[in-house]
Design a protein around this motif. Structure first.
Motif, PDB file in Angstrom:
ATOM      1  N   SER A  43     -12.163 -26.981  14.928  1.00 33.52           N
ATOM      2  CA  SER A  43     -13.053 -26.404  15.939  1.00 33.52           C
ATOM      3  C   SER A  43     -12.338 -25.632  17.037  1.00 33.52           C
ATOM      4  N   ASN A  44     -11.009 -25.733  17.113  1.00 34.97           N
ATOM      5  CA  ASN A  44     -10.300 -24.975  18.143  1.00 34.97           C
ATOM      6  C   ASN A  44      -8.910 -24.587  17.641  1.00 34.97           C
ATOM      7  N   GLU A  45      -8.281 -23.652  18.360  1.00 37.19           N
ATOM      8  CA  GLU A  45      -7.013 -23.089  17.932  1.00 37.19           C
ATOM      9  C   GLU A  45      -5.888 -24.126  17.881  1.00 37.19           C
ATOM     10  N   ARG A  46      -5.850 -25.017  18.850  1.00 34.93           N
ATOM     11  CA  ARG A  46      -4.785 -26.041  18.855  1.00 34.93           C
ATOM     12  C   ARG A  46      -4.873 -26.950  17.642  1.00 34.93           C
ATOM     13  N   GLN A  47      -6.073 -27.299  17.274  1.00 31.05           N
ATOM     14  CA  GLN A  47      -6.240 -28.162  16.112  1.00 31.05           C
ATOM     15  C   GLN A  47      -5.874 -27.410  14.830  1.00 31.05           C
ATOM     16  N   VAL A  48      -6.223 -26.134  14.747  1.00 27.21           N
ATOM     17  CA  VAL A  48      -5.838 -25.312  13.592  1.00 27.21           C
ATOM     18  C   VAL A  48      -4.313 -25.301  13.466  1.00 27.21           C
ATOM     19  N   GLN A  49      -3.620 -25.097  14.586  1.00 23.88           N
ATOM     20  CA  GLN A  49      -2.154 -25.104  14.571  1.00 23.88           C
ATOM     21  C   GLN A  49      -1.603 -26.471  14.191  1.00 23.88           C
ATOM     22  N   GLY A  71      -0.191 -16.211  10.638  1.00 31.38           N
ATOM     23  CA  GLY A  71      -1.334 -16.360  11.523  1.00 31.38           C
ATOM     24  C   GLY A  71      -1.207 -17.484  12.534  1.00 31.38           C
ATOM     25  N   PHE A  72      -0.026 -18.075  12.655  1.00 30.11           N
ATOM     26  CA  PHE A  72       0.126 -19.256  13.514  1.00 30.11           C
ATOM     27  C   PHE A  72      -0.153 -18.944  14.986  1.00 30.11           C
ATOM     28  N   ASP A  73       0.307 -17.809  15.475  1.00 26.35           N
ATOM     29  CA  ASP A  73       0.154 -17.503  16.905  1.00 26.35           C
ATOM     30  C   ASP A  73      -1.303 -17.359  17.325  1.00 26.35           C
ATOM     31  N   LYS A  74      -2.099 -16.654  16.530  1.00 30.26           N
ATOM     32  CA  LYS A  74      -3.515 -16.465  16.888  1.00 30.26           C
ATOM     33  C   LYS A  74      -4.357 -17.674  16.515  1.00 30.26           C
ATOM     34  N   ALA A  75      -3.951 -18.384  15.491  1.00 27.17           N
ATOM     35  CA  ALA A  75      -4.588 -19.644  15.061  1.00 27.17           C
ATOM     36  C   ALA A  75      -6.080 -19.506  14.773  1.00 27.17           C
ATOM     37  N   ARG A  76      -6.457 -18.404  14.171  1.00 22.72           N
ATOM     38  CA  ARG A  76      -7.837 -18.233  13.727  1.00 22.72           C
ATOM     39  C   ARG A  76      -7.936 -18.466  12.214  1.00 22.72           C
ATOM     40  N   TRP A  77      -6.861 -18.073  11.503  1.00 19.94           N
ATOM     41  CA  TRP A  77      -6.751 -18.314  10.069  1.00 19.94           C
ATOM     42  C   TRP A  77      -5.262 -18.399   9.781  1.00 19.94           C
ATOM     43  N   ILE A  78      -4.784 -19.595   9.534  1.00 24.22           N
ATOM     44  CA  ILE A  78      -3.369 -19.786   9.226  1.00 24.22           C
ATOM     45  C   ILE A  78      -3.235 -20.024   7.734  1.00 24.22           C
ATOM     46  N   LEU A  79      -2.355 -19.255   7.116  1.00 19.10           N
ATOM     47  CA  LEU A  79      -2.072 -19.401   5.706  1.00 19.10           C
ATOM     48  C   LEU A  79      -0.718 -20.082   5.578  1.00 19.10           C
ATOM     49  N   VAL A  80      -0.696 -21.187   4.841  1.00 20.71           N
ATOM     50  CA  VAL A  80       0.547 -21.912   4.580  1.00 20.71           C
ATOM     51  C   VAL A  80       0.782 -21.860   3.068  1.00 20.71           C
ATOM     52  N   ASP A  81       1.797 -21.090   2.668  1.00 21.09           N
ATOM     53  CA  ASP A  81       2.124 -20.934   1.252  1.00 21.09           C
ATOM     54  C   ASP A  81       3.219 -21.924   0.898  1.00 21.09           C
ATOM     55  N   ILE A  82       2.848 -22.929   0.110  1.00 25.63           N
ATOM     56  CA  ILE A  82       3.825 -23.931  -0.309  1.00 25.63           C
ATOM     57  C   ILE A  82       4.031 -23.859  -1.825  1.00 25.63           C
ATOM     58  N   GLY A  83       4.039 -22.634  -2.318  1.00 24.57           N
ATOM     59  CA  GLY A  83       4.315 -22.416  -3.732  1.00 24.57           C
ATOM     60  C   GLY A  83       3.061 -22.416  -4.575  1.00 24.57           C
ATOM     61  N   ASP A  84       2.875 -23.442  -5.373  1.00 23.22           N
ATOM     62  CA  ASP A  84       1.721 -23.509  -6.269  1.00 23.22           C
ATOM     63  C   ASP A  84       0.420 -23.816  -5.537  1.00 23.22           C
ATOM     64  N   VAL A  85       0.515 -24.112  -4.251  1.00 23.08           N
ATOM     65  CA  VAL A  85      -0.662 -24.388  -3.430  1.00 23.08           C
ATOM     66  C   VAL A  85      -0.614 -23.476  -2.207  1.00 23.08           C
ATOM     67  N   VAL A  86      -1.718 -22.773  -1.988  1.00 24.64           N
ATOM     68  CA  VAL A  86      -1.845 -21.949  -0.785  1.00 24.64           C
ATOM     69  C   VAL A  86      -2.933 -22.586   0.069  1.00 24.64           C
ATOM     70  N   CYS A  87      -2.561 -22.927   1.301  1.00 24.54           N
ATOM     71  CA  CYS A  87      -3.474 -23.613   2.216  1.00 24.54           C
ATOM     72  C   CYS A  87      -4.042 -22.611   3.219  1.00 24.54           C
ATOM     73  N   HIS A  88      -5.352 -22.641   3.357  1.00 24.86           N
ATOM     74  CA  HIS A  88      -6.046 -21.781   4.307  1.00 24.86           C
ATOM     75  C   HIS A  88      -6.641 -22.689   5.377  1.00 24.86           C
ATOM     76  N   VAL A  89      -6.079 -22.615   6.573  1.00 22.79           N
ATOM     77  CA  VAL A  89      -6.554 -23.444   7.685  1.00 22.79           C
ATOM     78  C   VAL A  89      -7.269 -22.502   8.655  1.00 22.79           C
ATOM     79  N   PHE A  90      -8.575 -22.657   8.728  1.00 16.75           N
ATOM     80  CA  PHE A  90      -9.415 -21.752   9.493  1.00 16.75           C
ATOM     81  C   PHE A  90      -9.903 -22.357  10.802  1.00 16.75           C
ATOM     82  N   HIS A  91     -10.147 -21.494  11.774  1.00 18.91           N
ATOM     83  CA  HIS A  91     -11.038 -21.827  12.883  1.00 18.91           C
ATOM     84  C   HIS A  91     -12.427 -21.789  12.255  1.00 18.91           C
ATOM     85  N   LYS A  92     -13.312 -22.684  12.658  1.00 20.06           N
ATOM     86  CA  LYS A  92     -14.624 -22.807  12.024  1.00 20.06           C
ATOM     87  C   LYS A  92     -15.360 -21.461  11.917  1.00 20.06           C
ATOM     88  N   GLU A  93     -15.322 -20.668  12.981  1.00 24.28           N
ATOM     89  CA  GLU A  93     -16.022 -19.374  12.964  1.00 24.28           C
ATOM     90  C   GLU A  93     -15.452 -18.448  11.901  1.00 24.28           C
TER      91      GLU A  93
END
Length: 118
Positions: A43-49, A71-93
């Protein structure tokens, strides 16, 4: 570590930092970029980070190279590429706007053990 185990590790990390609506998509038949996508939001940028940082830290602790963190600095959509898994951590909006679940609608949604504990 298998790619499915890596997905579970990322899901657990997201759950520990209170990520919402954590889902795994099996994209093996749809793209060569990754085996799985993890999608969650906060729900917020700090939690996304915090979620992205925990995924990164847990992957590194398991000896997995984090290939990219975007995308870590803006923390609206952070993509974490860990190889065979790509993690999309979004702000709810952002998650509602981009709606990756619809975009990758042909991908089977996986049951994750982190969701069973709720």
């Amino acid at each position: 570590m298998t790619s499915k185990e890596l997905l579970e590790l990322a899901a657990k990390a997201a759950d520990e930092k209170r990520g919402y609506d954590i889902i795994g998509l099996d994209v093996r038949e749809l793209t060569s970029v990754a085996d799985y996508y993890l999608i969650c939001d906060a729900s917020n940028e700090r939690q996304v980070q915090a979620i992205a940082r925990e995924i990164k830290d847990q992957a590194e602790k398991a000896g997995i190279e984090v290939k990219k963190l975007e995308g870590f600095d803006k923390a609206r959509w952070i993509l974490v590429d860990i190889g065979d898994v790509v993690c999309h951590v979004f702000h709810k909006e952002e998650r509602n706007y981009y709606n990756l679940e619809r975009l990758w609608g042909d991908a089977p949604v996986l049951a994750l053990s982190s969701n069973d504990e709720a």
